[in-house]
Write a protein that holds these residues in place. Structure first.
Motif, PDB file in Angstrom:
ATOM      1  N   GLN A  25      31.945  44.107  29.991  1.00 46.94           N
ATOM      2  CA  GLN A  25      30.814  43.630  30.784  1.00 46.94           C
ATOM      3  C   GLN A  25      31.125  42.321  31.505  1.00 46.94           C
ATOM      4  O   GLN A  25      30.265  41.722  32.117  1.00 46.94           O
ATOM      5  CB  GLN A  25      29.602  43.424  29.873  1.00 46.94           C
ATOM      6  N   THR A  26      32.369  41.851  31.384  1.00 48.56           N
ATOM      7  CA  THR A  26      32.691  40.538  31.942  1.00 48.56           C
ATOM      8  C   THR A  26      32.958  40.630  33.447  1.00 48.56           C
ATOM      9  O   THR A  26      33.138  41.702  33.986  1.00 48.56           O
ATOM     10  CB  THR A  26      33.828  39.890  31.128  1.00 48.56           C
ATOM     11  N   ILE A  27      32.995  39.473  34.070  1.00 47.54           N
ATOM     12  CA  ILE A  27      32.810  39.318  35.509  1.00 47.54           C
ATOM     13  C   ILE A  27      33.614  40.274  36.398  1.00 47.54           C
ATOM     14  O   ILE A  27      33.049  40.897  37.289  1.00 47.54           O
ATOM     15  CB  ILE A  27      33.033  37.834  35.915  1.00 47.54           C
ATOM     16  N   SER A  28      34.935  40.406  36.172  1.00 43.89           N
ATOM     17  CA  SER A  28      35.719  41.211  37.106  1.00 43.89           C
ATOM     18  C   SER A  28      35.324  42.689  37.028  1.00 43.89           C
ATOM     19  O   SER A  28      35.287  43.378  38.049  1.00 43.89           O
ATOM     20  CB  SER A  28      37.217  41.043  36.841  1.00 43.89           C
ATOM     21  N   GLU A  66      32.370  43.658  36.034  1.00 44.57           N
ATOM     22  CA  GLU A  66      31.011  43.643  36.605  1.00 44.57           C
ATOM     23  C   GLU A  66      31.106  43.805  38.125  1.00 44.57           C
ATOM     24  O   GLU A  66      30.384  44.604  38.727  1.00 44.57           O
ATOM     25  CB  GLU A  66      30.351  42.311  36.221  1.00 44.57           C
ATOM     26  N   MET A  67      32.043  43.081  38.721  1.00 46.65           N
ATOM     27  CA  MET A  67      32.190  43.147  40.183  1.00 46.65           C
ATOM     28  C   MET A  67      32.791  44.482  40.623  1.00 46.65           C
ATOM     29  O   MET A  67      32.661  44.885  41.765  1.00 46.65           O
ATOM     30  CB  MET A  67      33.050  41.986  40.683  1.00 46.65           C
ATOM     31  N   CYS A 105      35.467  40.499  27.960  1.00 40.59           N
ATOM     32  CA  CYS A 105      36.737  40.712  28.660  1.00 40.59           C
ATOM     33  C   CYS A 105      37.820  41.428  27.836  1.00 40.59           C
ATOM     34  O   CYS A 105      38.231  40.976  26.778  1.00 40.59           O
ATOM     35  CB  CYS A 105      37.281  39.385  29.148  1.00 40.59           C
ATOM     36  N   LEU A 106      38.295  42.542  28.384  1.00 41.58           N
ATOM     37  CA  LEU A 106      39.332  43.335  27.727  1.00 41.58           C
ATOM     38  C   LEU A 106      40.729  42.998  28.235  1.00 41.58           C
ATOM     39  O   LEU A 106      41.710  43.576  27.797  1.00 41.58           O
ATOM     40  CB  LEU A 106      39.081  44.825  27.966  1.00 41.58           C
ATOM     41  N   GLY A 107      40.808  42.077  29.187  1.00 49.07           N
ATOM     42  CA  GLY A 107      42.116  41.745  29.749  1.00 49.07           C
ATOM     43  C   GLY A 107      42.648  42.817  30.678  1.00 49.07           C
ATOM     44  O   GLY A 107      43.853  43.008  30.812  1.00 49.07           O
ATOM     45  N   MET A 108      41.733  43.529  31.320  1.00 52.18           N
ATOM     46  CA  MET A 108      42.117  44.569  32.281  1.00 52.18           C
ATOM     47  C   MET A 108      41.463  44.273  33.628  1.00 52.18           C
ATOM     48  O   MET A 108      41.133  45.186  34.386  1.00 52.18           O
ATOM     49  CB  MET A 108      41.648  45.934  31.775  1.00 52.18           C
ATOM     50  N   CYS A 109      41.287  42.973  33.892  1.00 51.42           N
ATOM     51  CA  CYS A 109      40.490  42.512  35.019  1.00 51.42           C
ATOM     52  C   CYS A 109      41.016  42.991  36.374  1.00 51.42           C
ATOM     53  O   CYS A 109      40.273  43.090  37.327  1.00 51.42           O
ATOM     54  CB  CYS A 109      40.450  40.998  35.024  1.00 51.42           C
ATOM     55  N   ASP A 110      42.321  43.269  36.445  1.00 45.74           N
ATOM     56  CA  ASP A 110      42.891  43.727  37.712  1.00 45.74           C
ATOM     57  C   ASP A 110      42.738  45.238  37.870  1.00 45.74           C
ATOM     58  O   ASP A 110      43.099  45.779  38.902  1.00 45.74           O
ATOM     59  CB  ASP A 110      44.376  43.345  37.799  1.00 45.74           C
ATOM     60  N   GLN A 111      42.209  45.895  36.839  1.00 45.88           N
ATOM     61  CA  GLN A 111      42.106  47.362  36.896  1.00 45.88           C
ATOM     62  C   GLN A 111      40.740  47.847  36.423  1.00 45.88           C
ATOM     63  O   GLN A 111      40.615  48.892  35.802  1.00 45.88           O
ATOM     64  CB  GLN A 111      43.182  47.980  36.005  1.00 45.88           C
ATOM     65  N   ARG A 117      48.833  40.140  28.308  1.00 49.27           N
ATOM     66  CA  ARG A 117      48.903  41.600  28.132  1.00 49.27           C
ATOM     67  C   ARG A 117      50.231  42.115  28.698  1.00 49.27           C
ATOM     68  O   ARG A 117      50.944  42.892  28.054  1.00 49.27           O
ATOM     69  CB  ARG A 117      47.731  42.258  28.889  1.00 49.27           C
ATOM     70  N   TYR A 174      43.503  44.283  21.727  1.00 52.19           N
ATOM     71  CA  TYR A 174      44.878  44.660  22.069  1.00 52.19           C
ATOM     72  C   TYR A 174      45.553  45.456  20.947  1.00 52.19           C
ATOM     73  O   TYR A 174      46.781  45.501  20.865  1.00 52.19           O
ATOM     74  CB  TYR A 174      45.722  43.414  22.381  1.00 52.19           C
TER      75      TYR A 174
END
Lengths: 172, 395
Positions: free
Chosen positions: A84-87, A89-90, A124-130, B82, B116
């Motif tokens: 649900q985190t910003i990137s 969300e966008m 945030c799952l750390g997948m913000c670029d995808q 990651r 992770y």
């Protein structure tokens, strides 16, 4: 909880705690195991864990209630966690959220009546670029589309079906 | 996997086996000095000088010492670890071995965030392979008497555990609540033993520095912010992904590289960082100007900045450990304030009070989470007050 179930649980807890020489640093690994195997950490389980480590059950409860991946409430076999985190969300995570609710027939925070799926938000799952991204248990999905949601859910229904003859089926 | 700019420091070529062997042939003090002379600062965001940290832990008394890798990458918009954990695990492990050698530790722990968990297998396989090559375990790389091994500790979904003392609490089986400092982990860390906690990128960068020299590293970046840094770029840009840039790059140049030139604002440093508007795009990203752990979130012209502030505040409200009052009540009160602004019902006097509350949180919260929770709110209000207070056309 049946006496035999309780014995089994204690056996599992002890086996893991032993690897940590019953030091408290083994508490999280033990709780993570109970969560994975039983889909929640019941008051009885917390008592057992406390006994094994020689600490007060309130200490165990304190830890369980702190971490979002541990829960006292029973979760589904598959926990779907939508970022649900910003990137994300966008990247229109809202559309995915709606589709998940429609396809599973439940709202966020709920579990399907058959105990298969729990639907949750996560940070945030750390997948913000995808994005939009989500986890199903420990598997990660990226660039999820509303249409793709149904296929992902279906793949787990199938996967579960393959395991039904083993320990999961025995619960019924 | 969505990786760009593969040539500078972290993404430069290195032969892990040879570099590790070469490092272990040198004196501990020599290696620590190399890292200190490089000017490397912690890459997780806090920016503490790595060489100083290693030196303090090395000098601390204790039979048992620990090297802990903070792989609890939870800052919104950050995903460089990651990529490192998946594709550069050997370098990370070698970096931890070197750190262990420097401070006199035999045990290492990777604190891997629960999200992770899927990386666990790959990391374990890498460690097995390295043990076989004698790069982990006993008499590492032929260095008689030097042993070091690593195990992985899985987190369970708590952002605050990225704070090093909360991480140690979590490792010890407690709630992830930050400790009072001092004492610092370098003297009193995991199980009360001297402990070095570093970010994934820091270990890898230090490994390259030790192999290629402090002078080589200092060629990149600025005087106060030496070297390069990984950036995780997401949001409204043409080419999101992980980038390596020299420290001191301007916001404008970074945006050009990632295809985000028409941005109206950029969030630098994630939810705990600050929102930079167009008129500040000439600023540089460096410890002396705008510091960051590497999270860059680009906002296009059409984005509603109040919604951005709301998303960040919801994040902090959820992730606050609740231990100290400024953070526990502050995050809640600020979020209520944002909702009032959303409904166009916020008196100006109250808005000013909210900003003042945010400033109080910055100075009075116990740990970095609470201290930085109001940053986005304050900077977004500073830069976009007119937009936030205005009504959309036609309403």
């Amino acid at each position: 909880m049946l006496a035999s179930e309780k014995d089994q649980l204690r056996h599992e807890i002890t086996a893991i705690a032993k690897k940590y020489e019953f030091h408290r640093s083994g508490l999280m690994p033990v709780l993570q195991h109970v969560q994975r195997a039983y889909h929640h950490i019941s008051p009885e389980a917390m008592q057992e864990v406390a006994d094994v480590f020689g600490i007060h059950p309130a200490e165990v409860h304190g830890v369980v209630s702190f971490y979002s991946f541990l829960s006292t409430k029973k979760k589904g076999k598959f926990i779907i966690r939508l970022c649900q985190t910003i990137s994300c969300e966008m990247a229109d995570k809202k559309a995915i959220a709606t589709q998940l609710e429609n396809d599973l027939g439940i709202k966020f925070g709920e579990t399907t009546p058959d105990g298969m799926f729990t639907l949750e938000y996560t940070n945030c799952l750390g997948m913000c670029d995808q994005g939009p991204a989500m986890l199903v248990n420990d598997e990660v999905y990226t660039k999820v589309t509303p249409e793709g949601v149904a296929d992902i859910i279906e793949s787990y229904v199938k996967k579960f079906g393959a395991h039904v003859t083993h320990e999961e089926g025995a619960e019924k | 996997m969505s990786r760009h700019k593969t040539d500078l420091v972290i993404f430069s070529e290195i032969h892990v086996d040879q570099a590790l062997k070469k490092a272990l042939a040198r004196e501990r003090a020599d290696l620590i000095n190399e890292v200190r002379d490089s000017g490397l600062k912690g890459r997780g965001g806090a920016g503490f000088p790595t060489g100083t940290k290693w030196n303090l832990a090395g000098a601390a008394q204790g039979d048992r010492k620990f090297v802990v890798c903070n792989a609890d990458e939870g800052e919104p918009g950050t995903f460089k670890d990651r990529v490192l954990l998946t594709d550069y695990a050997e370098q990370l492990i070698a970096g931890m071995v070197v750190a262990g050698y420097c401070i006199g530790a035999r045990e290492g722990i990777i604190y891997l965030r629960g999200e992770y968990e899927y990386m666990m297998r790959g990391l374990k396989e890498t460690m097995v392979a390295m043990r076989k090559r004698n790069l982990l375990g006993k008499d590492i790389a032929g260095k008689k008497g030097f042993e070091f091994d690593i195990h992985i500790h899985l987190g369970a979904g708590a952002y605050v555990c990225g704070e090093e003392t909360a991480l140690i609490e979590s490792l010890e089986g407690h709630r992830g609540e930050p400790r009072n400092r001092p004492p610092f982990p370098v003297t009193t860390g995991y199980l009360g033993c001297p402990t070095v906690v570093n970010n994934v990128e820091t270990f890898i960068t230090a490994f390259h520095i030790i192999d290629k020299g402090a002078a080589w590293f200092r060629k990149f970046g600025t005087d106060k912010s030496t070297g390069t840094k990984l950036f995780s770029v997401s949001g409204d840009c043409a080419r999101p992904g992980v980038y390596e840039f020299p420290m001191g790059i301007t916001v404008a140049n970074l945006l050009k590289e990632v295809g985000g030139e028409n941005a109206k604002a950029v969030q630098i440093g994630g939810a705990s960082g600050r929102c930079v508007a167009r008129h500040e795009f000439g600023s540089t990203i460096a410890y002396e100007d705008i510091p960051t752990g590497g999270s860059i979130i680009v906002f296009g012209p059409h984005r509603n900045m109040l919604q951005v502030a709301k998303n960040f505040m919801e994040f902090f409200l959820e992730e606050s450990c609740g231990q100290c009052t400024p953070c526990r009540y502050g995050t809640e009160t600020l979020l209520e304030g944002i909702k009032l602004l959303e409904q166009k019902k916020c008196p100006m006097k109250y808005l000013r009070e909210l900003i003042s509350l945010g400033e109080t949180m910055q100075v009075s919260s116990k740990c970095g989470l609470g201290q930085s929770a109001p940053n986005a709110f304050i900077s977004i209000l500073q830069n976009f007050k007119h937009e936030i207070l205005a009504h959309p056309q036609g309403e």
